[in-house]
Design a protein around this motif. Structure first.
Motif, PDB file in Angstrom:
ATOM      1  N   ARG A 189       3.169  -8.309  -4.298  1.00 39.23           N
ATOM      2  CA  ARG A 189       2.743  -7.241  -3.426  1.00 39.23           C
ATOM      3  C   ARG A 189       1.264  -8.379  -3.436  1.00 39.23           C
ATOM      4  O   ARG A 189       0.905  -8.640  -2.269  1.00 39.23           O
ATOM      5  CB  ARG A 189       2.031  -6.320  -3.644  1.00 39.23           C
ATOM      6  CG  ARG A 189       2.142  -4.737  -3.719  1.00 39.23           C
ATOM      7  CD  ARG A 189       1.848  -4.779  -1.791  1.00 39.23           C
ATOM      8  NE  ARG A 189       2.947  -3.828  -1.115  1.00 39.23           N
ATOM      9  CZ  ARG A 189       1.888  -3.170   0.157  1.00 39.23           C
ATOM     10  NH1 ARG A 189       0.575  -2.896   0.759  1.00 39.23           N
ATOM     11  NH2 ARG A 189       3.292  -2.651   0.934  1.00 39.23           N
TER      12      ARG A 189
ATOM     13  N   ARG B 116       1.502 -11.462  -1.115  1.00 35.78           N
ATOM     14  CA  ARG B 116       0.410 -11.360   0.207  1.00 35.78           C
ATOM     15  C   ARG B 116      -0.819 -12.416   0.196  1.00 35.78           C
ATOM     16  O   ARG B 116      -1.640 -11.572  -0.540  1.00 35.78           O
ATOM     17  CB  ARG B 116       0.696 -10.534   0.886  1.00 35.78           C
ATOM     18  CG  ARG B 116       1.869  -9.230   1.486  1.00 35.78           C
ATOM     19  CD  ARG B 116       1.640  -8.039   1.351  1.00 35.78           C
ATOM     20  NE  ARG B 116       3.043  -7.457   1.512  1.00 35.78           N
ATOM     21  CZ  ARG B 116       3.278  -6.416   1.781  1.00 35.78           C
ATOM     22  NH1 ARG B 116       1.751  -5.544   2.691  1.00 35.78           N
ATOM     23  NH2 ARG B 116       3.905  -5.127   2.081  1.00 35.78           N
TER      24      ARG B 116
ATOM     25  N   THR C 238      -5.289 -10.315   4.543  1.00 35.21           N
ATOM     26  CA  THR C 238      -4.430  -9.862   6.010  1.00 35.21           C
ATOM     27  C   THR C 238      -6.644  -8.955   7.205  1.00 35.21           C
ATOM     28  O   THR C 238      -7.102  -8.958   5.742  1.00 35.21           O
ATOM     29  CB  THR C 238      -4.003  -9.085   6.957  1.00 35.21           C
ATOM     30  OG1 THR C 238      -4.505  -7.741   5.292  1.00 35.21           O
ATOM     31  CG2 THR C 238      -2.953  -8.995   5.891  1.00 35.21           C
TER      32      THR C 238
END
Lengths: 333, 159
Positions: free
Chosen positions: A72, A75, A78
């Motif tokens: 995780r 990433r 965003t």
């Protein structure tokens, strides 16, 4: 394998540590599969064996949580997650700690009631490949097998947990290191049954469950504190992280900076830093000054990347609790 | 903590070395019945156990013969106690019996109250399922349990 946590690039040392930690997590899972199978087949009606088996089952949670969390946190941030996914580590840690706590509490109750009800565990014969033997010997052999590998795995993981600043990995390594006591506890319990001391088994089970419960409580405390944005602390949650002081000193060393103080929180692996700087009287820092000051600090450590520098007239007590008192005590001293 | 633990373990192992008989009965059942009396509960379940002449007659059946043989092997006199399964299990739990027979299988619901022996013989039940036959001994009297299991395994029955 990309050597990143979110958008933070990992130095070579951490990259190697991460790769090794992932390998060790898989190795732990592989060992646990053999251990739970062996213990399950041999456990019979021993309470201590049952407790040891439960602990082995629970031991799956930290390495799995670590592997998931690492996936995780890779990433990049965003728009919906501007801070990235680093908190996955905290979530994994909380889940692992809660599982330990719940299971520990249940097992303490279970073995204590076995003791109160004076349950005498029956352990009879077993046939293995044509041989007939007291199944207690088989249980002892299996427990002896499960005693050694976790200790080696725990020792190997500990320095990696420090290098990666990973709490889940630390919790896992810590549990692994203590795991031989579970095995020895179960062996003592079985020997006790063999000697006609029916209570030895329940007492050993109680000892094992107690240690699981303690692991759960300690880990839950650290995990909750981290999710509550406690100040950044070392990977074992014992001391304030030395970087916090180092960041302030590094900023203080910039020539136009009069005073600097930061608040630093542990996002899991990496830190999130907000630094308040008071410029020297009469000096107006340019945008470039601020950028250089930031870069000056980011060079300190790979963990410091997500950082903002805020020029202020004076250090804001509202955002930096305790800063006034400290300043006062500095004057006095 | 760690050191105390290692110490306790060593003491136990040393104790084990001294008494040399592992496993040992907490309540000494094997010692008491060897050369003494073996109190056996029988619940009728032909052909394993039967009471052909009513509750006051001599029990018969394959399990009864096995127990008689076992009693001879440890030089024990048998006192038969006929009764219903639940009643006998209760008596076994309260140390009023040393053994209960009556066509019990490994699936018996009594396994939390009594020690079921090694499945000494297997047969095919009325619905074609495999039945693993066991006897019931007192909880945790492991020397007695192991002695009985060893006897049953030595009979070379179709296990």
């Amino acid at each position: 394998m990309s050597a990143r946590f979110g958008r933070t690039e990992l130095p070579e040392e951490q990259e190697r540590a991460l790769r090794r930690a992932v390998r060790l997590a898989w190795l732990t899972i592989a060992f646990l599969v053999t251990a739970v199978t062996g213990v399950y087949l041999a456990m019979g009606s021993s309470q201590a064996m049952k407790a040891a088996w439960m602990e082995d089952m629970l031991s799956f949670i930290p390495p799995v949580a670590f592997l998931l969390a690492v996936r995780r946190t890779r990433r990049p941030p965003t728009p919906e997650h501007p801070y990235g996914y680093h908190r996955a580590v905290g979530v994994g840690h909380l889940v692992a700690a809660t599982a330990l706590l719940a299971m520990g509490a249940f097992m303490v109750f279970d073995s204590a009631s076995g003791l109160v009800k004076a349950e005498h565990p029956p352990v009879g014969l077993i046939e293995v490949g044509g041989f007939t033997l007291w199944s207690g010997w088989l249980m002892i052999a299996v427990m002896a097998y499960t005693a050694v590998p976790p200790v080696l795995l725990g020792r190997a993981k500990m320095p990696l947990a420090e290098a990666l600043h990973d709490r889940v990995l630390y919790a896992d390594a810590d549990m692994n290191k203590a795991d031989w006591m579970t095995a020895v506890g179960a062996i003592v319990g079985i020997l006790g049954i063999g000697l006609g001391l029916w209570w030895a088994d329940a007492v050993a089970a109680l000892f094992i469950s107690g240690s699981i419960l303690k692991d759960g409580i300690t880990n839950l405390k650290v995990a909750v504190a981290a999710l509550m944005d406690a100040r950044a602390e070392t990977y074992d949650g014992r001391d304030p992280h030395p970087l916090v002081l180092a960041i302030d000193e590094q900023l203080g060393a910039v020539d136009w900076v009069e005073e600097a103080r930061s608040r630093v929180r542990d996002q899991g692996h990496v830190f999130h830093v907000e630094s308040f700087v008071v410029p020297r009287p009469g000096y107006h820092p340019t945008l470039e000054d601020l950028r250089l000051a930031r870069e000056h600090v980011v060079d300190l450590d790979w963990k410091v990347d997500d950082m903002v520098v805020i020029p202020v007239e004076e250090l804001p007590d509202r955002m930096l609790p305790g800063v006034k008192e400290q300043a006062g005590s500095h004057d006095a001293g | 903590m760690t050191r105390n633990f290692a110490f306790a373990a060593t003491v136990l192992v040393a104790l084990g070395g001294c008494t040399a008989t592992i496993p040992t009965d907490p309540d000494g059942t094997l010692d008491r019945v060897s050369g003494g009396t073996l109190r056996v509960g029988v619940s009728p379940s032909p052909p394993w156990t039967d009471l052909p002449d009513g509750p006051n007659g001599e029990p018969a059946g394959t399990e009864v013969e096995l127990v008689e043989e076992f009693a001879r092997s440890i030089d024990a006199e048998i006192v038969w106690v006929p009764g219903g399964e639940e009643e006998l299990v209760g008596q076994l739990e309260h140390d009023e019996l040393d053994l209960v027979i009556g066509g019990l299988t490994a699936k018996s619901p009594w396994s939390s109250k009594v020690a079921l022996t090694y499945r000494y013989v297997s047969t095919t039940g009325p619905r074609g399922e495999k039945e693993l036959h066991v006897m019931a001994a007192p909880m945790g009297e492991n020397a007695f349990l192991v002695e009985l299991e060893r006897f049953l395994l030595d009979q070379d029955l179709p296990a």
